[in-house]
Design an enzyme around this catalytic site. Sequence first.
Site, PDB file in Angstrom:
ATOM      1  N   GLU A 183      -0.159   1.389  -8.961  1.00 55.75           N
ATOM      2  CA  GLU A 183       0.936   1.723  -8.368  1.00 55.75           C
ATOM      3  C   GLU A 183       1.555   2.756  -9.205  1.00 55.75           C
ATOM      4  O   GLU A 183       2.134   2.505 -10.417  1.00 55.75           O
ATOM      5  CB  GLU A 183       2.103   0.881  -8.004  1.00 55.75           C
ATOM      6  CG  GLU A 183       3.326   1.376  -7.413  1.00 55.75           C
ATOM      7  CD  GLU A 183       4.524   0.406  -7.454  1.00 55.75           C
ATOM      8  OE1 GLU A 183       5.481   0.740  -8.148  1.00 55.75           O
ATOM      9  OE2 GLU A 183       4.582  -0.351  -6.520  1.00 55.75           O
ATOM     10  N   CYS A 205      10.424   3.423  -9.450  1.00 59.30           N
ATOM     11  CA  CYS A 205       9.328   4.215  -8.831  1.00 59.30           C
ATOM     12  C   CYS A 205       9.584   4.779  -7.560  1.00 59.30           C
ATOM     13  O   CYS A 205       9.080   5.821  -6.950  1.00 59.30           O
ATOM     14  CB  CYS A 205       8.079   2.990  -8.715  1.00 59.30           C
ATOM     15  SG  CYS A 205       7.793   2.291 -10.117  1.00 59.30           S
TER      16      CYS A 205
END
Length: 477
Positions: A244, A278
């Site tokens: 990720e 994120c």
Amino acid sequence: MYTVAQLIGGVWGAGGEGGELVVHDPADGSPVTRAPVATADEVAKAVEAARGAAAEWAATAPAERAAALHRAADAVEAAAAELAEATTAEMGKPLDDARGGVAAGVGTLRQYAELAPVRGGRTLHGSHPALDFMAPEPRGVVAAITPWNDPVAVSCGLLGAALVTGNVVLHKPSERTPATGWLLARALDSALPAGVLSLLTGGAEVGAALAGQELDVVAHVGSTATGRAIAAAGARTGAKVLLENGGSDPLVVDADVDPVWAAEQAALGCFANAGQICVAVERIYVHRDVAEDFVDALVARAEALATGPGRDPDTQLGPLVDRRHRDHVHGQVTAAVAEGARVRTGGTIPDGPGAFYPATVVEGCRHEMALVREETFGPVAPVVVVDSFSEGLRCAADSPYGLAATVLTGSMSHAQRAWRELPVGTVKVNAVFGGAPGGAAQPRRGSGQGFGYGPELLDEFSTVKVVHLEAPGGGHW
């Protein structure tokens, strides 16, 4: 001052021949953590020790592994105050936010402890006297390389899912939050068999040495550049790679929404954790019909944020993680201004110690600017005005990243178009954050690969063995 120790092969304090790194409080520059830097030899020894512990942990009954993870969650919960304080000291997150990250991590550990024992394989229907089935098994040795921006919550997801599925884990926390990783590892290790979890500390060279070992899985949350280097290493070693990585998540504001409400959503998405999330909002495409009122309201929200050290209970916007990162954020803002954008508020480096940067709203941006196209990871809201929802959707889709996206609209048809057309792992409609418990995330393109959360992460850390059983000579058992 935190003094970090490594955990290798069940032994605390092992290694440390590679020197020392020092972490400074981003609020005032004072040193807060000293941590050893693992050598390549220490990394190799840690992997060898983990390989030696793998078979016994894999053979442990799933219910026993789940019970151990529940005990680990209890230990993390008992250390919650210390973990939150370390997070704030090392990377500047406001203390209430840091407490929330620890609570989320505890919840994730408990979720995986409940889900893992009820997972099963499946039976296949073959010939009548035969038995065919598919059984999940641990992959073996997992390296988890985790980030600094939400160090407990993210680490608990990867570590919990990997451990409860029967893998042994080598954890390398970010060099910016090693004390947080150390405190977390101490709590987890207190509930696990010796050797099942190891902790290695240091910078990028330690992560690279770890990713280059003969591992079964490397799971990484962090930058796209590092993720690509890990993927290349996995191609050489044969390890499965879960990533990720970076993102530049868009927010599309339709013409039919309340611009003040939309600005509140945008401010939350852009400025929470100083934009160091994120799935933070990194670029805004707002319909021309509501753009003026939207930007005015967004500026007001930015200027109302209370800025200060993360340990101050009134702080809403803490410092960035360090001055090097602040230089990156400010460099993108100044480049956009040089290309014709206008700073409505913020956009200046304040005097004084620390790595503070104000909530910044930049209007008059164009889609091709680096501030819009690239990941900023700071409290910056670049605004691009569009003439239609279709234009906003098209710009939102035009990105090298594919993490998440948000659309604010009162139109069901526009909402349907958004989730179908946006090439990202997660689409949120009318809320920049949120989601059901157990929700998964599967990034795309430059943002990574593989499921990062949810029950599906248990499957990522497992492999499947197909078994065909038939009686000798074609008879019956």
